[in-house]
Every structure is written in structure tokens, then in C-alpha cells.
Design a protein around this motif. Structure first.
Motif, PDB file in Angstrom:
ATOM      1  N   THR A 226    -161.238  42.744   1.193  1.00 24.72           N
ATOM      2  CA  THR A 226    -160.268  42.439   1.444  1.00 24.72           C
ATOM      3  C   THR A 226    -158.824  42.568   1.210  1.00 24.72           C
ATOM      4  N   PRO A 227    -158.648  41.069  -0.310  1.00 27.11           N
ATOM      5  CA  PRO A 227    -158.046  41.357  -1.500  1.00 27.11           C
ATOM      6  C   PRO A 227    -157.552  42.497  -1.207  1.00 27.11           C
ATOM      7  N   ILE A 228    -158.599  43.308  -2.313  1.00 27.04           N
ATOM      8  CA  ILE A 228    -158.246  44.697  -2.765  1.00 27.04           C
ATOM      9  C   ILE A 228    -157.346  45.874  -1.797  1.00 27.04           C
ATOM     10  N   LEU A 229    -157.921  45.952  -0.707  1.00 24.99           N
ATOM     11  CA  LEU A 229    -157.144  46.810   0.754  1.00 24.99           C
ATOM     12  C   LEU A 229    -155.209  46.503   0.444  1.00 24.99           C
ATOM     13  N   ALA A 230    -155.472  45.121   0.744  1.00 28.52           N
ATOM     14  CA  ALA A 230    -154.244  44.453   0.362  1.00 28.52           C
ATOM     15  C   ALA A 230    -153.671  44.394  -0.918  1.00 28.52           C
ATOM     16  N   ALA A 231    -153.935  44.711  -1.401  1.00 33.38           N
ATOM     17  CA  ALA A 231    -153.156  45.132  -2.728  1.00 33.38           C
ATOM     18  C   ALA A 231    -152.809  46.284  -2.717  1.00 33.38           C
ATOM     19  N   MET A 232    -153.675  47.130  -2.575  1.00 38.75           N
ATOM     20  CA  MET A 232    -153.245  48.500  -2.867  1.00 38.75           C
ATOM     21  C   MET A 232    -152.498  49.305  -1.937  1.00 38.75           C
ATOM     22  N   LEU A 233    -153.095  48.397  -0.353  1.00 43.85           N
ATOM     23  CA  LEU A 233    -151.554  48.865   0.289  1.00 43.85           C
ATOM     24  C   LEU A 233    -150.281  47.774  -0.066  1.00 43.85           C
ATOM     25  N   GLY A 234    -150.347  46.527  -0.708  1.00 44.44           N
ATOM     26  CA  GLY A 234    -149.069  46.022  -0.446  1.00 44.44           C
ATOM     27  C   GLY A 234    -148.493  47.026  -1.703  1.00 44.44           C
ATOM     28  N   LEU A 235    -148.802  47.441  -3.026  1.00 35.58           N
ATOM     29  CA  LEU A 235    -148.399  47.756  -3.737  1.00 35.58           C
ATOM     30  C   LEU A 235    -147.283  48.869  -3.154  1.00 35.58           C
ATOM     31  N   ALA A 236    -148.274  49.536  -3.255  1.00 38.55           N
ATOM     32  CA  ALA A 236    -147.871  51.460  -2.813  1.00 38.55           C
ATOM     33  C   ALA A 236    -145.888  51.509  -1.719  1.00 38.55           C
ATOM     34  N   VAL A 237    -146.087  50.382  -0.469  1.00 36.83           N
ATOM     35  CA  VAL A 237    -145.316  50.297   0.709  1.00 36.83           C
ATOM     36  C   VAL A 237    -144.047  49.310  -0.457  1.00 36.83           C
ATOM     37  N   GLY A 238    -144.543  48.722  -1.210  1.00 36.61           N
ATOM     38  CA  GLY A 238    -143.737  47.801  -2.167  1.00 36.61           C
ATOM     39  C   GLY A 238    -142.891  48.396  -2.619  1.00 36.61           C
ATOM     40  N   ILE A 239    -143.620  49.669  -3.293  1.00 32.32           N
ATOM     41  CA  ILE A 239    -142.603  50.595  -3.925  1.00 32.32           C
ATOM     42  C   ILE A 239    -141.655  51.390  -3.588  1.00 32.32           C
ATOM     43  N   ASP A 240    -141.897  51.953  -2.457  1.00 33.67           N
ATOM     44  CA  ASP A 240    -141.842  53.040  -1.635  1.00 33.67           C
ATOM     45  C   ASP A 240    -140.556  52.603  -0.734  1.00 33.67           C
ATOM     46  N   TYR A 241    -140.828  51.029  -0.199  1.00 34.40           N
ATOM     47  CA  TYR A 241    -139.567  50.589   0.041  1.00 34.40           C
ATOM     48  C   TYR A 241    -137.976  50.206  -0.326  1.00 34.40           C
ATOM     49  N   THR A 242    -138.614  50.096  -1.591  1.00 41.10           N
ATOM     50  CA  THR A 242    -137.687  48.972  -2.551  1.00 41.10           C
ATOM     51  C   THR A 242    -136.849  50.544  -2.891  1.00 41.10           C
TER      52      THR A 242
END
Length: 730
Positions: free
Chosen positions: A232-248
Motif C-alpha cells: 500500500t505505501p509503495i503504491l501510494a508513493a509511486m502514484l503520488g510522486l508521479a502525479v505530484g510532479i505532473d500537476y505542478t
């Protein structure tokens, strides 16, 4: 929505220090909570209420220690030509069992040569000791695991071959490692090239890491109150990092475009958050719908994964809408390359800074829209060919250990000494007044089933009201033959008078989870795609644009899973992804990849087509609006896709089996979706449709308009104006 977000962005810029302090406080509070409140995560997957899971719980009640804590198997093989019963080897085995029993956290350790319960093969060349811990799955500490591995290593000095396998030595995967770091570095390089300014690239990455940190720390706190999977935390970190960079990236790019038009810094931030921020909210909501929709599968651990990842996406959106404007306010014109700052400072709305040439992408859009039929057919055929391996996809929950590990060597010794099926035994629980008698009778009939190598004598409980029958298949635990044996056993033993028979074991649990996922997948697709279609119809006020986007996604998911099957199941290019062993995909892979990729694909659809819609709503012809929107948004989509690919690809070489195939499918899926579907298929299809692409039936025109292009900001320019403060960055 654009006006509200614009005001939020402008307010965040005006109160930049307060916003920074709040996010820092949240991050610190999350760190303190994670240290003080966190609990253990689990590496096992099961579904409450399924026959196999319920039977395991009943075994624990009826037989006590049989289903006690998590265990490991220490496998021992005699030197070539010898046996384990020679005096020297027997003494070594007895000493090893004694040493294992004294290890930290160990409740018991069996002796392979115990006359009451021997655990050696018929040739006396291979045996095993079952080492049981006073802990559940994921609860054996690294220190206890290290002590076990040291004991195994010391035992090799006796001349015996000693290896160890089992849940007790499975490592809980950690977030962050060398390969993930490489992915982040690549993302930073892409950002630096895109922006032409290292400070902005660093800001983009840093704000994304804040969002990921808050999300993962929150999940870590949650482990103290509920059982979560280690994935669970790995999946969340992977997605959060990817979309966080893209949204910014989306917001900063729009901010820089507004600055080039001569807009002052504060108003530019408001406009960027009102326009690009609207696309970010819409895209983020689509991802959240896709992840939260995993609850329809009715599998608790899958629901937890989806909700945890969705919460992290929400944090990433909030960071993009509040923290990013605050930091942009501090940076002022430093968000631009040095050579453009002076020109931007002198720019006006009537005399903006000339846009940098986009020759390649402009030519690309012109070519695709001109040769629309050929481009459309080429994209469909190419993705269709890559999707072919999906037809042979197999899934399982049983993970094959990596080649060269002690677990793989132990499994090989057991398979050689006891048969392939020994690593995936099937257990049948009989309950009732005639349980022991029924188990004895069933042993004879079960032995005649296909793929049965051995049926052990029934094991009754203390009061004779229950009995266990262990069935050893001929085939390995991940083979279709063993899975079929589970179904055959249930059909054979499903109707016994006065006795309830339940089939369980690792293979049975895997079969039950796979069946539940297969049954839930059509419902999940209908729900998620339906909700997303409604959202996209509201955004674009069109029926055909959302349909083109969704149909393109279906091609993406087919090609993504097809490529994953070819690599992980067939072994093609296995060395490229550092793949130790091939076999069926993890059962979770299809539904997770479908859910996550759908949300991310709609991100690109929203950002790319919203700029086309914006141009069309300002009077451009259908063909010109496609080319204008493509020229404006495609560079950002290309950078965003490369960043997201880098982040996902960084999780592939690490070797964590649960996340490896999922990360690969997401990485390759992003490439297919961004560069084939969104950059070829969508513009070609929209060019082919012409004006009809923006058609909305009369009976749907009552739907509210979701203003992602910021048209309302043109009517309400005061929405982005705030009183200037002393020390304003512009």
C-alpha cells in the motif's frame, strides 16, 4: 470552478509564508505520528468470508498451534551419495533443530528425524524443519530474520546443504531505494530541460515530495489502527510522486505562459491556478474515482490500497493548488530562464514575449491531422499487435522467489526431494461428528483425482470433531493443473452427509482471490468508466470527445497488459527489467493497472483536449483548434509522460515482486497512452470528426458547464486581483 481556484491560488500567493508554515507543520506532525503510532504491515493477501480464508480461521480454532504464528522452513539436504540418517548427519540435524528452537521469537522448531513426526523424503536425502514464530505475517523483525539466516549459514559448516524459505523471512518492502532514486533524478533532468531553469525544476520536485511525504506518513500512521498490505505505501508513493510532479508542471507551465504575455506575477499565478488548476482538479478527481472505485471488488486489502492511493492523490492536488502558488510567489520572475526575465518584465498583453519555436510538435500535429485516417489506423493496429499476449495471461497470488536467493534454492530442494507439488500443498478441513471417518474415506477417493501425487493420513483434532487431510499435487503451486485440482476437490467433497469439507491452503486462497477479481472486473470497469465519462462530458460538453478518450484507453490497457505478459510471463527482454524468474502475473496486476492507468490517461486527455476546446470556444475552426491546442499542450504532456515513465520505471529493477509487474505495466502504459493514443489517435480522430467532435445533444445541454479553460476569468478579471503588498515579488 476556475474563479474559485483562481482566488485560492491568488490567496495562497498573498499568504505565502502562512501556507508554507502550514504544510511544514503537517509534514512534521505526520513524521511524529508515523514514529509513534505506526504498526505492522502484512505481506499476505486473503479475502474474509471466502471458503479458503474461513477454513484457515477454523483450523486455528480447532487445531491451535497448527495455524499459529508465521513460520519458515529450514530445508536440509545430505551430501551427494549420503543420507540424513548417518550418525554424523543425524547429530548435525538434532543440533540445528535445537539451535533454531532457541532463536529470538521462535516458539518451536521441529526435528526432521523426529520419529513421531518425521519430515524427510522416502530416500532420506532431504528433510526440513518447520520454525514457528510468535508473530503474524509481517511481524518477524529484521533482527529475528538475521538471526535465522546466521543460524542457517553456520549449519552449512557441517557439510549439509541448508537453505530457508517461508513467510517468516519475507522482507517488508521499503519505500525509496537506489532504483527509485534514479527515476527521480531522471525526472529532475526532464524538468530542468523543460523549464530551462534548475531552480524551478527543483521546486517542482520538492513540492511533489512534500505531497508524497504527507501521504505516505499518513498511511504509516494508519497501520497502527488497521491492517494494511506492505504494498500500500509503495503504491501510494509511486502514484503520488508521479502525479505530484505532473500537476505542478501543468500549473507552472501555464504561469510562465501568462508571464510571457506581460501579466504581473500575482495575477499570473491566479490565472494559472484558475485554468491549469481546473484541469488538475478534474484530472485528479478522475484518478480518485478510478482508485476509490476498487471497492466494488469487495476485497478489503484492495479497497485499502485504492483509498490510500486516492488520499495521496488528493494531497498532491492540494499541494499543487496551494503550496505551489506560494512558492511561485516567492520565486517571482526566477521561474523563467535568466535570458527571458528582462524581456518578460517589459512585455505587455499587446506585445508579449515571442513564443519559442515548436517546429517539431507543430509539424507533428499538422501531419497527423492531415493524414488522419492513416494515423488512426496505424495507432490502432500497432496497439492491437502489442495487446495480443493478453489472450494467454495467467494470474496468481503465489509469488515465485527470485533466482539465486536462499528461498529459491530451498524451494528447489523441496521440489527435488518431495515433488513439485510439495511447495503448494492443498489442505482439506473436515468438520462434524463424523469428521475423522469422512476424512479417512475421502483419502481414498481423492487419491484417484488427476494431478494428485500423495494424500497424507488424516490428522484429527483433540476431541475428534475435525480432521485435516493434506493433498500434495503433482504440479507446482502456480500451474493451471493445481488450480484445477482445487476445483475438483471442491466438486468431489461438496456433498458429504453430516460433515462440512472446506478446501484451503495457499493455492486455494489464490484461486478464490482470482475468481473474485475476475467477477468484479466488469462491474469495476462499468462503474469507473461510466463516472469518468459523465465527468468528461461535463468538462468538454461533448459526447464524442470523451468516447474517443475512453476507447483509446482500452487500446492502452490492452497493449500495456500485453507487453507485461510478454516480459513477465513469457520472459521476453527479462534481463532489461532485471527479472529473476518468469511466471503468472500477480492477481492484483490487471485491476490495479486498469484503475490507475485510466485515471492517468484521463489526465493527459483533459490537459491536451482542454487546450483544443479552449481554442475552439474562442472561434478557431475544428482543425485549427486541434493544432493550436496541440502546440500549446503537447510539450507539457510529453514532459509529463517522460517524468511519469521515469518514476514508474524506477520501481521496476528493485526486485520487489509485488510491485514489479504493476510498475512495469504502468510505465509502458504511460508511453503507449501519451505518445500513441493522445499524440496520434486522439488528434487524428478529432480531425476526422471535425465539428461533430464538439456536438452535445439538445437533451443534455442542461448539464452544468465545468469551466476548465477559465472563460469565467475573462468575464471576472477581478477574480485574480489582490491588493499589492510591500515586497511583492514582481
Amino acid at each position: 470552478m476556475a474563479v474559485l481556484l483562481s482566488r485560492l491560488g491568488t490567496s495562497s500567493a498573498r499568504h505565502r509564508f502562512a501556507v508554507l508554515a502550514v504544510w511544514l507543520l503537517v509534514l512534521v506532525a505526520g513524521g511524529v505520528g508515523a514514529v509513534t503510532l505506526s504498526g505492522e504491515t502484512s505481506t499476505s493477501f486473503s479475502i474474509p468470508g471466502q471458503e479458503s480464508t474461513t477454513a484457515l480461521e477454523r483450523i486455528g480454532e480447532e487445531f491451535g498451534q497448527v495455524a499459529g504464528g508465521v513460520s519458515a522452513r529450514v530445508v536440509v539436504a545430505a551430501p551427494e551419495g549420503g543420507t540424513l540418517t548417518t550418525p554424523e548427519n543425524a547429530a548435525a540435524l538434532t543440533g540445528l533443530a535445537g539451535t533454531l528452537a532457541e532463536l529470538p521469537g521462535v516458539v518451536s522448531a521441529t526435528n526432521p528425524l523426529d520419529p513421531a513426526a518425521p519430515s524427510v523424503n522416502q530416500y532420506l536425502t532431504t528433510g526440513y524443519s518447520t520454525v514457528t514464530y510468535d508473530a503474524q505475517a509481517g511481524g518477524v523483525t529484521p533482527e529475528q530474520q538475521e538471526a535465522l539466516l546466521e543460524a542457517v549459514d553456520d549449519a552449512r559448516d557441517t557439510g549439509l546443504t541448508v537453505e530457508v524459505t517461508g513467510q517468516a523471512i519475507e522482507e517488508v518492502p521499503a519505500v525509496g531505494g537506489p532504483s527509485e532514486a534514479i527515476g527521480v533524478v531522471v525526472a529532475l533532468v526532464v524538468l530542468a530541460v523543460t523549464y530551462g531553469a534548475l531552480v524551478v525544476a527543483g521546486m517542482n520536485l520538492l513540492t511533489a515530495l512534500v505531497g508524497v511525504g504527507v501521504g505516505v506518513l499518513g498511511i504509516t500512521i494508519a497501520t497502527g489502527f488497521t491492517g494494511l498490505s506492505s504494498t500500500t505505501p509503495i503504491l501510494a508513493a509511486m502514484l503520488g510522486l508521479a502525479v505530484g510532479i505532473d500537476y505542478t508542471l501543468f500549473i507552472v507551465t501555464r504561469h510562465r505562459q501568462e508571464l510571457a504575455r506581460g501579466t504581473d506575477v500575482r495575477r499570473s499565478i491566479g490565472l494559472a491556478v484558475g485554468t491549469a488548476g481546473s484541469a488538475v482538479v478534474t484530472a485528479g478527481l478522475t484518478v480518485v474515482i478510478a482508485l476509490a472505485g476498487l471497492f466494488v471488488a469487495g476485497i478489503p486489502f484492495l479497497t485499502q490500497m485504492g483509498l490510500a492511493a486516492a488520499a495521496t492523490i488528493v494531497v498532491a492536488v492540494l499541494v499543487a493548488l496551494t503550496l505551489v502558488p506560494a512558492v511561485l510567489s516567492l520565486l517571482g520572475l526566477r521561474v523563467l530562464p535568466r535570458k527571458l526575465r528582462a524581456a518578460t518584465a517589459a512585455a505587455t498583453a499587446d506585445a508579449p514575449v515571442p513564443a519559442r519555436g515548436r517546429g517539431f510538435l507543430t509539424g507533428w500535429a499538422a501531419t497527423v491531422s492531415r493524414h488522419r485516417v492513416v494515423s488512426l489506423l496505424l495507432a490502432i493496429v500497432a496497439l492491437g499487435v502489442v495487446a495480443v499476449p493478453v489472450a494467454s495471461m495467467q494470474t496468481t497470488l503465489i509469488q515465485t522467489p527470485g533466482e539465486g536467493t536462499t528461498q529459491a534454492r530451498a524451494d528447489a530442494l523441496l521440489a527435488e526431494g518431495f515433488g513439485e507439488g510439495f511447495n503448494g500443498p492443498i489442505t482439506v478441513l473436515f468438520e462434524g461428528d463424523r469428521a475423522v471417518e469422512a476424512a479417512g474415506q475421502a483419502a481414498g477417493t481423492v487419491s484417484g483425482l488427476d494431478d494428485v501425487a500423495l494424500v497424507a493420513p488424516p490428522v484429527p483434532n483433540a476431541d475428534g470433531t475435525a480432521a485435516l487431510l493434506n493433498v500434495i499435487p503433482e504440479s507446482g503451486p502456480t500451474t493451471p493443473a493445481t488450480e484445477q485440482l482445487v476445483a475438483d476437490l471442491r466438486a468431489q467433497l461438496g456433498d458429504l452427509d453430516g460433515v462440512e469439507a472446506s478446501v484451503t491452503g495457499q493455492t486455494a486462497v489464490s484461486v478464490d482471490v482470482a475468481q473474485s477479481l475476475d467477477a468484479a472486473l466488469p462491474v469495476y470497469l462499468l462503474l469507473v468508466v461510466g463516472l469518468a465519462l459523465v465527468l468528461l462530458v461535463l468538462v468538454f460538453r461533448s459526447l464524442l470527445v470523451p468516447l474517443v478518450g475512453v476507447l483509446g484507453f482500452l487500446l492502452t490497457i490492452g497493449a500495456s497488459l500485453g507487453a507485461t505478459v510478454a516480459v513477465f510471463q513469457w520472459g521476453w527482454l527479462a534481463d532489461v527489467v532485471n527479472l529473476d524468474t518468469t511466471g503468472p502475473l500477480l492477481s492484483l496486476t490487471p485491476i490495479l493497472v486498469i484503475g490507475i492507468l485510466f485515471g492517468l490517461a484521463m489526465d493527459y486527455q483533459v490537459f491536451l483536449v482542454s487546450r483544443m476546446h479552449e481554442a475552439h470556444s474562442h472561434g478557431a475552426s475544428p482543425l485549427d483548434s486541434i493544432r493550436t491546442g496541440f502546440r500549446q499542450a503537447a510539450p507539457v504532456v510529453v514532459a509529463a509522460a517522460l517524468i511519469m515513465f521515469s518514476v514508474f520505471a524506477g520501481f521496476v529493477p528493485a526486485g520487489e515482486p509485488t510491485i514489479k509487474s504493476i510498475a512495469f505495466a504502468l510505465a509502458i502504459g504511460i508511453l503507449f497512452d501519451a505518445f500513441v493514443v493522445r499524440m496520434v489517435l486522439v488528434p487524428a480522430a478529432l480531425a476526422l470528426l471535425g465539428e461533430r467532435a464538439w456536438w452535445l445533444p439538445r437533451w443534455l445541454r442542461w448539464l452544468p458547464a465545468v469551466d476548465v479553460e477559465g472563460a469565467a476569468l475573462d468575464k471576472d478579471p477581478g477574480a485574480t486581483r489582490e491588493p499589492e503588498l510591500v515586497g511583492d515579488p514582481h
